[in-house]
Scaffold this motif. Sequence first.
Motif, mmCIF file in Angstrom:
data_model
loop_
_atom_site.group_PDB
_atom_site.id
_atom_site.type_symbol
_atom_site.label_atom_id
_atom_site.label_comp_id
_atom_site.label_asym_id
_atom_site.label_seq_id
_atom_site.Cartn_x
_atom_site.Cartn_y
_atom_site.Cartn_z
ATOM 1 N N LEU A 60 0.840 -1.187 0.000
ATOM 2 C CA LEU A 60 0.000 0.000 0.000
ATOM 3 C C LEU A 60 0.880 1.243 0.000
ATOM 4 O O LEU A 60 1.986 1.236 0.546
ATOM 5 C CB LEU A 60 -0.900 -0.002 1.235
ATOM 6 N N PHE A 61 0.365 2.317 -0.612
ATOM 7 C CA PHE A 61 1.142 3.555 -0.625
ATOM 8 C C PHE A 61 0.220 4.761 -0.706
ATOM 9 O O PHE A 61 -0.951 4.641 -1.036
ATOM 10 C CB PHE A 61 2.168 3.549 -1.749
ATOM 11 N N LYS A 62 0.779 5.917 -0.342
ATOM 12 C CA LYS A 62 0.035 7.160 -0.450
ATOM 13 C C LYS A 62 1.000 8.327 -0.587
ATOM 14 O O LYS A 62 2.197 8.203 -0.334
ATOM 15 C CB LYS A 62 -0.915 7.357 0.726
ATOM 16 N N THR A 75 6.956 16.956 0.122
ATOM 17 C CA THR A 75 6.166 15.846 -0.386
ATOM 18 C C THR A 75 6.819 14.537 0.053
ATOM 19 O O THR A 75 8.042 14.404 0.016
ATOM 20 C CB THR A 75 6.071 15.899 -1.923
ATOM 21 N N VAL A 76 5.972 13.577 0.484
ATOM 22 C CA VAL A 76 6.471 12.296 0.981
ATOM 23 C C VAL A 76 5.709 11.158 0.304
ATOM 24 O O VAL A 76 4.485 11.179 0.233
ATOM 25 C CB VAL A 76 6.294 12.185 2.514
ATOM 26 N N LEU A 77 6.434 10.181 -0.201
ATOM 27 C CA LEU A 77 5.865 8.930 -0.696
ATOM 28 C C LEU A 77 5.939 7.932 0.455
ATOM 29 O O LEU A 77 7.039 7.621 0.939
ATOM 30 C CB LEU A 77 6.660 8.421 -1.903
ATOM 31 N N VAL A 78 4.779 7.478 0.945
ATOM 32 C CA VAL A 78 4.725 6.565 2.091
ATOM 33 C C VAL A 78 4.318 5.179 1.587
ATOM 34 O O VAL A 78 3.334 5.049 0.854
ATOM 35 C CB VAL A 78 3.712 7.060 3.151
ATOM 36 N N VAL A 79 5.076 4.149 1.990
ATOM 37 C CA VAL A 79 4.832 2.774 1.554
ATOM 38 C C VAL A 79 4.689 1.875 2.772
ATOM 39 O O VAL A 79 5.448 1.985 3.734
ATOM 40 C CB VAL A 79 5.990 2.245 0.680
ATOM 41 N N GLN A 80 3.721 0.973 2.695
ATOM 42 C CA GLN A 80 3.463 0.024 3.771
ATOM 43 C C GLN A 80 3.502 -1.388 3.187
ATOM 44 O O GLN A 80 2.860 -1.662 2.176
ATOM 45 C CB GLN A 80 2.095 0.324 4.365
ATOM 46 N N ASN A 81 4.257 -2.276 3.842
ATOM 47 C CA ASN A 81 4.351 -3.669 3.394
ATOM 48 C C ASN A 81 3.566 -4.557 4.347
ATOM 49 O O ASN A 81 4.002 -4.840 5.455
ATOM 50 C CB ASN A 81 5.815 -4.120 3.347
ATOM 51 N N ARG A 82 2.391 -5.008 3.923
ATOM 52 C CA ARG A 82 1.565 -5.916 4.728
ATOM 53 C C ARG A 82 1.772 -7.380 4.321
ATOM 54 O O ARG A 82 1.082 -8.260 4.820
ATOM 55 C CB ARG A 82 0.094 -5.540 4.596
#
Length: 142
Positions: A60-62, A75-82
């Motif tokens: 997931l990212f936002k 500006t920030v690219l946020v990534v989540q690894n589930r």
Amino acid sequence: MKKSFVRRSLALTAAAAGTVALAASPASAAEVGWKAVSTTPDWNCTPSEYKQHKGSKNVLFKLCWVHNSSGGTQTVLVVQNRASVAIAIEGEIQTNYGGDVDCAPSTLQPGYTRGCYGPTKSPTGLVVSSVRLNFNGIDDWI
């Protein structure tokens, strides 16, 4: 003697043209690493919930903007690894205010959230940003 002068002139002209061509090359964005993410009320993100990457329902990212009291925006690219396995990521941030960066290739461990932070700039007018996340060779954009 005339031929030697002409050859030297042509060589100097070619060298000067090459220098001008190199100077006119587009600027490339700086490459930055991934860092821990700690959001505060100064963060605005879109979508408000994470977007599912088209390569996996577990990645997931936002896109977020961090605003400071001095009028700066980052500006920030946020990534989540589930996922239950580590994944290979890299990305890029593009803005209309000089906040462009390339997000370095990295391994994101299962359960982790990381951010790629662009530089803090003071934009004038409307802020426009987009981010690209490459996960295991598949690009997706916000």
